[in-house]
Scaffold this active site. Structure first.
Site, PDB file in Angstrom:
ATOM      1  N   ASP A  67       4.921  -5.835   4.156  1.00  0.00           N
ATOM      2  CA  ASP A  67       6.086  -5.199   3.689  1.00  0.00           C
ATOM      3  C   ASP A  67       7.354  -5.080   4.761  1.00  0.00           C
ATOM      4  OD1 ASP A  67       4.894  -3.201   4.840  1.00  0.00           O
ATOM      5  OD2 ASP A  67       4.410  -2.177   2.820  1.00  0.00           O
ATOM      6  N   ASN A 135      -0.441   8.519  -2.642  1.00  0.00           N
ATOM      7  CA  ASN A 135      -0.385   8.483  -4.059  1.00  0.00           C
ATOM      8  C   ASN A 135      -1.290   6.917  -4.633  1.00  0.00           C
ATOM      9  OD1 ASN A 135       1.260   6.023  -3.251  1.00  0.00           O
ATOM     10  ND2 ASN A 135       3.064   6.961  -4.353  1.00  0.00           N
TER      11      ASN A 135
HETATM   12  C1  GLP Z   1       3.571   2.945   4.050  1.00  0.00           C
HETATM   13  C2  GLP Z   1       3.105   1.487   4.055  1.00  0.00           C
HETATM   14  C3  GLP Z   1       1.691   1.174   3.623  1.00  0.00           C
HETATM   15  C4  GLP Z   1       0.631   2.099   4.341  1.00  0.00           C
HETATM   16  C5  GLP Z   1       1.181   3.426   4.060  1.00  0.00           C
HETATM   17  C6  GLP Z   1       0.334   4.581   4.754  1.00  0.00           C
HETATM   18  O1  GLP Z   1       4.193   3.149   2.859  1.00  0.00           O
HETATM   19  N1  GLP Z   1       4.136   0.746   3.492  1.00  0.00           N
HETATM   20  O2  GLP Z   1       1.432  -0.100   3.823  1.00  0.00           O
HETATM   21  O3  GLP Z   1      -0.512   1.743   3.950  1.00  0.00           O
HETATM   22  O4  GLP Z   1       2.549   3.838   4.467  1.00  0.00           O
HETATM   23  O5  GLP Z   1       0.696   4.873   5.979  1.00  0.00           O
HETATM   24  P1  GLP Z   1       0.125   5.660   7.055  1.00  0.00           P
HETATM   25  O6  GLP Z   1      -0.992   4.821   7.333  1.00  0.00           O
HETATM   26  O7  GLP Z   1       0.797   5.991   7.675  1.00  0.00           O
HETATM   27  O8  GLP Z   1      -0.692   6.611   6.261  1.00  0.00           O
END
Ligand code: GLP
Length: 244
Positions: A67, A135
């Protein structure tokens, strides 16, 4: 789904590297689906350390990312392109031309989504790495996303904006929209490696693995994947029921 629980984040990175390594050993020109967020950074550090120590080469590897924020250029230090260069691509010998991510500056969003779908069809992923949102989102597929979507543009939920604000100077700087692979695109990967760290992910992890499969909890679709591995630290795994 295969589940591995580790003592802490360091051990999680080492376990994740073992999975990634086995894919790389099988195929010099593997296609890796990669992810951003704080969770995969330890794995990327392991990949870099191994590259420097053992010379594992990424010259023939292709990388496709999940993304990208709408409106951020690759030079913006909050863009996911920038993140990938900083944490991985600039530290290994991968050809920059072999790294793919949606173009945050694309003016025709629909055309950009179809372009990215074509990239994904041309490069079937041998493995897709994933984190999970508190979430239950995967990539930027927020609760309620239909399972059959491929690359699309999403309006980020307030929850995600708040969670990701820690990377920005202030919450109002967090982009409100993003390009993301859809649940269907994610499921097309041959193997999926889901990583989760910390207590704030425990509820989402339990629901994703042991709850009903529903678009309300996007990560629950992974229960339907024939080769999905979850690696979670003890905190993130703390709400998993053991006697199922
Ligand atoms: C973002 C990304 C996700 C990721 C999520 C969790 O929203 N688009 O791909 O899994 O964050 O992030 P973190 O690993 O910092 O908790």
């Amino acid at each position: 789904m295969k589940i591995i629980v580790t003592k802490d984040q360091k051990e999680l990175a080492v376990e994740a590297w073992q999975v990634m390594r086995s894919v790389l050993l099988q195929k010099e020109d593997a296609v890796l689906g990669l992810a951003t967020g704080s969770t995969p950074i330890g794995l990327y550090d392991e990949m870099v350390a191994d590259h420097l120590k053992n010379g594992t080469s990424y010259r023939r590897v292709r990388a496709v990312n999940l993304d990208e924020y709408v409106g951020l250029s690759p030079q913006n230090d909050q863009s996911y392109r920038y993140f990938m260069k900083k944490h991985l691509f600039d530290r290994i010998d991968i050809d920059p031309e072999s790294t793919f991510i949606e173009d945050g500056l694309a003016t025709d969003a629909e055309a950009e989504c179809r372009r990215y779908d074509a990239v994904l069809s041309r490069l079937p992923r041998d493995i897709q790495l994933l984190g999970i949102g508190a979430n239950g989102h995967i990539a930027f597929n927020e609760p309620g996303t239909p399972f059959d979507l491929t690359t699309h543009v999403v309006d980020l939920t307030q929850n995600t904006i708040q969670m990701n604000a820690r990377f920005f100077e202030k919450e109002s700087d967090v982009p409100r929209r993003a390009f993301t692979m859809g649940p269907k695109s994610i499921m097309d990967a041959k193997k999926i490696l889901l990583l989760a760290v910390g207590q704030n992910k425990a509820q989402a992890v339990a629901a994703a693995v042991q709850g009903p499969v529903t678009p309300d909890l996007p990560a629950s679709i992974l229960q339907r994947h024939p080769d999905c591995i979850l690696i979670a630290d003890e905190a993130a795994a703390s709400l998993l029921k053991k006697d199922l």
